[in-house]
Motif scaffolding. Structure first.
Motif, PDB file in Angstrom:
ATOM      1  N   PHE A 139      -1.525  -4.123  -1.534  1.00  0.00           N
ATOM      2  CA  PHE A 139      -2.250  -5.362  -1.252  1.00  0.00           C
ATOM      3  C   PHE A 139      -1.603  -6.582  -1.920  1.00  0.00           C
ATOM      4  CE2 PHE A 139      -6.757  -3.523  -0.277  1.00  0.00           C
ATOM      5  CZ  PHE A 139      -6.227  -2.882   0.826  1.00  0.00           C
ATOM      6  N   PHE A 140      -0.431  -6.365  -2.527  1.00  0.00           N
ATOM      7  CA  PHE A 140       0.250  -7.456  -3.236  1.00  0.00           C
ATOM      8  C   PHE A 140       1.673  -7.632  -2.705  1.00  0.00           C
ATOM      9  CE2 PHE A 140      -3.105  -6.003  -5.993  1.00  0.00           C
ATOM     10  CZ  PHE A 140      -3.647  -7.177  -6.512  1.00  0.00           C
ATOM     11  N   PRO A 141       1.810  -8.108  -1.468  1.00  0.00           N
ATOM     12  CA  PRO A 141       3.154  -8.298  -0.906  1.00  0.00           C
ATOM     13  C   PRO A 141       3.972  -9.328  -1.674  1.00  0.00           C
ATOM     14  CG  PRO A 141       1.476  -9.330   0.476  1.00  0.00           C
ATOM     15  CD  PRO A 141       0.748  -8.513  -0.532  1.00  0.00           C
ATOM     16  N   GLU A 142       3.299 -10.226  -2.399  1.00  0.00           N
ATOM     17  CA  GLU A 142       4.028 -11.222  -3.171  1.00  0.00           C
ATOM     18  C   GLU A 142       4.856 -10.594  -4.293  1.00  0.00           C
ATOM     19  OE1 GLU A 142      -0.223 -11.138  -4.898  1.00  0.00           O
ATOM     20  OE2 GLU A 142       0.802 -10.875  -2.966  1.00  0.00           O
ATOM     21  N   TRP A 143       4.547  -9.353  -4.644  1.00  0.00           N
ATOM     22  CA  TRP A 143       5.319  -8.627  -5.642  1.00  0.00           C
ATOM     23  C   TRP A 143       6.354  -7.702  -4.989  1.00  0.00           C
ATOM     24  CZ3 TRP A 143       5.527  -9.398 -10.776  1.00  0.00           C
ATOM     25  CH2 TRP A 143       4.511 -10.170 -11.349  1.00  0.00           C
ATOM     26  N   GLY A 144       6.476  -7.813  -3.680  1.00  0.00           N
ATOM     27  CA  GLY A 144       7.469  -7.010  -2.966  1.00  0.00           C
ATOM     28  C   GLY A 144       6.944  -5.709  -2.405  1.00  0.00           C
ATOM     29  N   PHE A 145       5.650  -5.449  -2.535  1.00  0.00           N
ATOM     30  CA  PHE A 145       5.091  -4.193  -2.038  1.00  0.00           C
ATOM     31  C   PHE A 145       4.892  -4.237  -0.527  1.00  0.00           C
ATOM     32  CE2 PHE A 145       3.464  -4.174  -6.472  1.00  0.00           C
ATOM     33  CZ  PHE A 145       4.044  -2.988  -6.889  1.00  0.00           C
ATOM     34  N   GLN A 146       5.050  -3.059   0.091  1.00  0.00           N
ATOM     35  CA  GLN A 146       4.809  -2.899   1.512  1.00  0.00           C
ATOM     36  C   GLN A 146       3.847  -1.737   1.731  1.00  0.00           C
ATOM     37  OE1 GLN A 146       8.502  -2.512   3.722  1.00  0.00           O
ATOM     38  NE2 GLN A 146       9.613  -3.641   2.153  1.00  0.00           N
ATOM     39  N   ASP A 147       3.156  -1.776   2.867  1.00  0.00           N
ATOM     40  CA  ASP A 147       2.301  -0.650   3.237  1.00  0.00           C
ATOM     41  C   ASP A 147       3.154   0.311   4.054  1.00  0.00           C
ATOM     42  OD1 ASP A 147       0.410   1.140   4.140  1.00  0.00           O
ATOM     43  OD2 ASP A 147      -1.122  -0.369   4.489  1.00  0.00           O
ATOM     44  N   SER A 148       3.851   1.202   3.370  1.00  0.00           N
ATOM     45  CA  SER A 148       4.793   2.095   4.056  1.00  0.00           C
ATOM     46  C   SER A 148       4.066   3.093   4.953  1.00  0.00           C
ATOM     47  CB  SER A 148       5.652   2.843   3.037  1.00  0.00           C
ATOM     48  OG  SER A 148       4.876   3.776   2.307  1.00  0.00           O
ATOM     49  N   VAL A 149       2.832   3.462   4.594  1.00  0.00           N
ATOM     50  CA  VAL A 149       2.086   4.416   5.409  1.00  0.00           C
ATOM     51  C   VAL A 149       1.731   3.801   6.753  1.00  0.00           C
ATOM     52  CG1 VAL A 149      -0.065   5.729   5.592  1.00  0.00           C
ATOM     53  CG2 VAL A 149       1.184   5.674   3.425  1.00  0.00           C
ATOM     54  N   ALA A 150       1.276   2.541   6.754  1.00  0.00           N
ATOM     55  CA  ALA A 150       0.958   1.856   8.009  1.00  0.00           C
ATOM     56  C   ALA A 150       2.212   1.695   8.864  1.00  0.00           C
ATOM     57  CB  ALA A 150       0.329   0.494   7.721  1.00  0.00           C
ATOM     58  N   GLN A 151       3.344   1.391   8.225  1.00  0.00           N
ATOM     59  CA  GLN A 151       4.584   1.255   8.966  1.00  0.00           C
ATOM     60  C   GLN A 151       5.020   2.597   9.561  1.00  0.00           C
ATOM     61  OE1 GLN A 151       7.254  -0.413   6.079  1.00  0.00           O
ATOM     62  NE2 GLN A 151       6.364  -2.462   6.193  1.00  0.00           N
ATOM     63  N   PHE A 152       4.763   3.672   8.843  1.00  0.00           N
ATOM     64  CA  PHE A 152       5.151   5.000   9.306  1.00  0.00           C
ATOM     65  C   PHE A 152       4.275   5.471  10.457  1.00  0.00           C
ATOM     66  CE2 PHE A 152       4.519   9.643   9.047  1.00  0.00           C
ATOM     67  CZ  PHE A 152       5.813  10.079   9.284  1.00  0.00           C
ATOM     68  N   THR A 153       2.982   5.254  10.343  1.00  0.00           N
ATOM     69  CA  THR A 153       2.054   5.729  11.370  1.00  0.00           C
ATOM     70  C   THR A 153       1.994   4.802  12.578  1.00  0.00           C
ATOM     71  OG1 THR A 153       0.183   4.585  10.311  1.00  0.00           O
ATOM     72  CG2 THR A 153       0.608   6.883   9.666  1.00  0.00           C
ATOM     73  N   GLY A 154       2.426   3.543  12.383  1.00  0.00           N
ATOM     74  CA  GLY A 154       2.345   2.585  13.475  1.00  0.00           C
ATOM     75  C   GLY A 154       0.976   1.964  13.627  1.00  0.00           C
ATOM     76  N   LEU A 155       0.060   2.287  12.709  1.00  0.00           N
ATOM     77  CA  LEU A 155      -1.288   1.716  12.747  1.00  0.00           C
ATOM     78  C   LEU A 155      -1.326   0.445  11.926  1.00  0.00           C
ATOM     79  CD1 LEU A 155      -3.386   4.975  12.251  1.00  0.00           C
ATOM     80  CD2 LEU A 155      -2.840   3.813  14.402  1.00  0.00           C
ATOM     81  N   ALA A 156      -2.183  -0.469  12.331  1.00  0.00           N
ATOM     82  CA  ALA A 156      -2.311  -1.721  11.593  1.00  0.00           C
ATOM     83  C   ALA A 156      -2.868  -1.438  10.211  1.00  0.00           C
ATOM     84  CB  ALA A 156      -3.240  -2.682  12.342  1.00  0.00           C
TER      85      ALA A 156
END
Length: 258
Positions: A139-156
């Motif tokens: 929940f902190f993309p400003e620190w460089g984090f990504q939601d890799s699970v959402a990207q992997f599953t293709g779900l929002a």
């Protein structure tokens, strides 16, 4: 009942249908109560983000704020981040349930201790979720984090919304790590093969890497997940097993009923 069928039933249902049904109801009831209570959060979003920032501040002070670097390294190798994301989605529930079923069927005398340990851990976790709701790193993309699970599953990716059965702010303690540690160390004692012992011994470490690499937990979450597992094991051994040692002690050979 034909002898072959009776032998098969004795093998597959060590304590009979009634005990199997009792364990199923107990675990299902405890799990869904855990899920429902875990999902009850009203107006705690601000607190959850503030607590996550507090954790980041503590970790930076301790020089252990490595979560962005871990995720960046894992993301640089697609097979690693995809494997971690797949494991995060599939292993926690599926592997935990299948392992518990295996223990009930084939290591039955030890099942009741492990069951008690899991129930204690879920109770401790609920206290943590109520007292210290915490937003995950993703929940902190400003620190460089990504939601890799959402990207992997293709779900929002979720937007931090809370429902009756889902709470993205239930991060402290990490029950992925807690469950992995309780299962891993139990199987180290239950299996005979050296290779299987080694595999189960590394399982909690793999899960810890997975929850960090996918941006779902902080290091402190993982540590508190391990601490929850330790407290649960001690309570199951020194409290419950002493009340009913013939039923609730961890053993591979003694008769057990619950």
């Amino acid at each position: 009942m034909p002898p072959l069928l009776a032998k098969l039933q004795a093998r597959m249902l060590p304590r009979g249908w009634l005990d199997a049904l009792r364990q199923l109801v107990l675990f299902a009831g405890a799990y869904y109560l855990y899920r429902i209570v875990r999902g009850i959060a009203d107006g705690r979003t601000v607190d959850a983000y503030a607590h996550a920032r507090d954790i980041m501040s503590i970790e930076r002070g301790l020089h252990i704020f490595a979560e962005p670097s871990v995720q960046a390294w894992a993301s640089s190798k697609s097979w690693i981040i995809d494997s971690a994301s797949w494991m995060y989605v599939n292993s926690h529930f599926t592997l935990t349930i299948s392992s518990l079923v295996f223990i009930y069927l084939f290591r039955n005398p030890s099942f009741y201790f492990i069951r008690n340990m899991f129930c204690i851990a879920m109770g401790i976790a609920l206290v943590g979720y109520f007292a210290f709701p915490t937003a995950p790193p993703r929940f902190f993309p400003e620190w460089g984090f990504q939601d890799s699970v959402a990207q992997f599953t293709g779900l929002a990716p979720d937007n931090g919304s809370v429902s009756e059965l889902f709470n993205p702010f239930a991060a402290v303690p990490s029950m992925h790590v807690c469950f992995a540690l309780m299962l891993g160390l139990s199987f180290v004692r239950l299996v005979e093969s050296v290779w299987l012992k080694a595999l189960w011994a590394t399982y909690p470490l793999i899960v810890t890497f997975v929850v960090i690499a996918t941006g779902n937990h902080w290091w402190i979450d993982a540590f508190l997940g391990g601490f929850t597992a330790a407290v649960s094991a001690v309570a199951a051994h020194w409290l419950l097993a002493r009340v009913r040692p013939e039923a609730w002690a961890f053993t591979r050979t003694a008769e057990a009923t619950a």
